[in-house]
Design an enzyme around this catalytic site. Structure first.
Site, PDB file in Angstrom:
ATOM      1  N   MET A 117       0.851  -1.173   0.000  1.00  0.00           N
ATOM      2  CA  MET A 117       0.000   0.000   0.000  1.00  0.00           C
ATOM      3  C   MET A 117       0.894   1.232   0.000  1.00  0.00           C
ATOM      4  SD  MET A 117      -2.219   1.038   3.394  1.00  0.00           S
ATOM      5  CE  MET A 117      -1.804  -0.386   4.315  1.00  0.00           C
ATOM      6  N   PRO A 118       0.926   1.986  -1.105  1.00  0.00           N
ATOM      7  CA  PRO A 118       1.764   3.178  -1.183  1.00  0.00           C
ATOM      8  C   PRO A 118       1.296   4.257  -0.205  1.00  0.00           C
ATOM      9  CG  PRO A 118       1.024   2.501  -3.358  1.00  0.00           C
ATOM     10  CD  PRO A 118       0.262   1.695  -2.367  1.00  0.00           C
ATOM     11  N   LEU A 119       2.274   4.947   0.365  1.00  0.00           N
ATOM     12  CA  LEU A 119       2.001   6.065   1.263  1.00  0.00           C
ATOM     13  C   LEU A 119       2.829   7.248   0.794  1.00  0.00           C
ATOM     14  CD1 LEU A 119       0.950   7.471   3.840  1.00  0.00           C
ATOM     15  CD2 LEU A 119       2.892   6.437   5.038  1.00  0.00           C
TER      16      LEU A 119
END
Length: 70
Positions: free
Chosen positions: A1-3
């Site tokens: 999950m990109p942040l």
């Protein structure tokens, strides 16, 4: 999950921040093929007295357009 984390001086409008979140999400989708629902964007707004540049808080600098660029 990109942040994605973005640190800005306070003063942007809600509309500007909404667009920033949308556009950053779109870049992650376009470049990395991320599912947009999984892209997280955090906008951290900071008061000028809590952001330093050149050894002094930005609140101590003369008001001008360079503060907005932080």
């Amino acid at each position: 999950m990109p942040l994605i984390q973005v640190h800005l001086l306070k003063g942007r409008t809600d509309q500007q921040k909404r667009r920033l979140i949308r556009e950053l999400t779109n870049v992650m989708v376009d470049v990395l093929g991320s599912d947009p629902i999984r892209v997280n964007v955090v906008v951290n707004e900071v008061d000028a007295e809590n952001w330093g540049r050149g050894g002094v808080p930005l609140s101590d600098e003369a008001p001008d357009s360079s503060r907005v660029s932080a």
